[in-house]
Design an enzyme around this catalytic site. Structure first.
Site, PDB file in Angstrom:
ATOM      1  N   SER A 118      -4.694 100.705 -15.682  1.00  0.00           N
ATOM      2  CA  SER A 118      -4.026  99.884 -16.690  1.00  0.00           C
ATOM      3  C   SER A 118      -4.958  98.773 -17.142  1.00  0.00           C
ATOM      4  CB  SER A 118      -2.751  99.268 -16.104  1.00  0.00           C
ATOM      5  OG  SER A 118      -2.210  98.299 -16.982  1.00  0.00           O
ATOM      6  N   TYR A 132       2.079  94.140  -9.751  1.00  0.00           N
ATOM      7  CA  TYR A 132       1.607  95.262 -10.572  1.00  0.00           C
ATOM      8  C   TYR A 132       0.122  95.127 -10.893  1.00  0.00           C
ATOM      9  CZ  TYR A 132       1.238  98.379 -14.623  1.00  0.00           C
ATOM     10  OH  TYR A 132       0.855  99.347 -15.512  1.00  0.00           O
TER      11      TYR A 132
END
Length: 287
Positions: free
Chosen positions: A164, A177
């Site tokens: 990501s 995250y």
């Protein structure tokens, strides 16, 4: 006379035949295969002639995606396997099943994921561990099993991590995250070092804000990110589009194209690399 009547004509016939597809004979396992990026990736690899094993924890979505792709490419080319990437036993058995079905593995696309959002004061240990279990430990487990098969086969291998933009760029209210995604990226670098002598390549694709078709964005994540940016969920997609340097939305097919590039011989001399597919974000520039 023999050349004139046989070999030259045969050679001409062979030249007129369509060239083999770029991934013909390759076996790929895609984790998170029933989600938006996983499904688009499987479709892209199948289109290039690969056989694909779809791995997912969602049994219903897995069956649906498998049926959908089998109708297009044929049941000989796609198989489903139920894998919870946090379970060592399921990961080991999933790779064993892949070897039984198709004879081995050439490509691992590690894509299984989740997303969570919470201020650090409200981030529970359970939430932190859930991110680490799926996004860090899960990626370790599937990579380890892939490496074991690659080394046994002695023909190299290819690993592509779907990480990501948040693995490189900090984001508000997403410490668990972002940290887990950063761990994925560094794990890929470590594996690139370990695998190089055996011709095992390991690379990373970093998406950002892939809303369409994503199971992540159908849950609380969408509301949580909207709250973090103090806006309505209806405005979120436009927010991500307008904040990008290119002012463009990112779709699952865009991520799949980058994965295909890294999984194919077009990138045969690349390992330890990162491709950002985020429509441009200066924070996530790798250098």
């Amino acid at each position: 006379a023999f050349d004139i009547e046989y070999w030259l004509l045969e050679d001409l016939k062979l030249q007129r035949m369509p060239k083999p597809k770029s991934l013909a004979g390759q076996i790929a396992l895609v984790t998170g295969g029933a989600g938006g990026i996983g499904r688009a990736t499987a479709n892209r690899l199948l289109r290039e002639g690969a056989c694909v094993v779809l791995a997912d924890i969602d049994e219903a979505a897995l069956a649906s995606t498998n049926d959908e792709l089998a109708k297009v490419y044929g049941r000989d080319f796609v198989r489903p396997v139920l894998i919870n990437v946090t379970s060592e036993e399921q990961v080991i058995s999933g790779f064993a099943e892949t070897a039984v079905e198709f004879g081995g593995i050439d490509i691992l696309v590690s894509n299984a994921g989740l997303a969570s959002s919470a201020p650090i004061e409200e981030t529970t240990l359970a939430l932190w561990n859930k991110n680490m279990d799926i996004l860090s430990t899960g990626y370790f487990l599937v990579s380890r099993e892939a490496f074991r098969l690659f080394r046994a086969q002695k023909i190299g291998g290819n690993v592509v991590f779907v990480a990501s933009k948040n693995g490189l760029a900090a984001s508000p209210n997403a410490a668990a995250y972002c940290t887990a995604k950063a761990a994925e990226i560094h794990l890929a670098r470590c594996l690139a070092l370990e695998g190089a002598e055996a011709q095992i390549r390991v690379n990373v694709v970093n998406p950002d804000a892939v809303l369409r078709g994503s199971k992540i964005w159908t849950g609380e994540w969408k509301e949580q990110r909207a709250a973090a940016y103090k806006m309505s969920t209806d405005d979120l997609e436009e927010h991500y589009r307008s904040r990008s340097m290119l002012k463009r939305s990112v779709f699952p097919e865009d991520i799949a194209e980058a994965i295909y590039f890294l999984a194919s011989d077009m990138s045969a001399k690349s390992t330890g690399n990162i491709i950002n597919v985020d429509a441009g974000n200066a924070q996530s520039f790798t250098r």
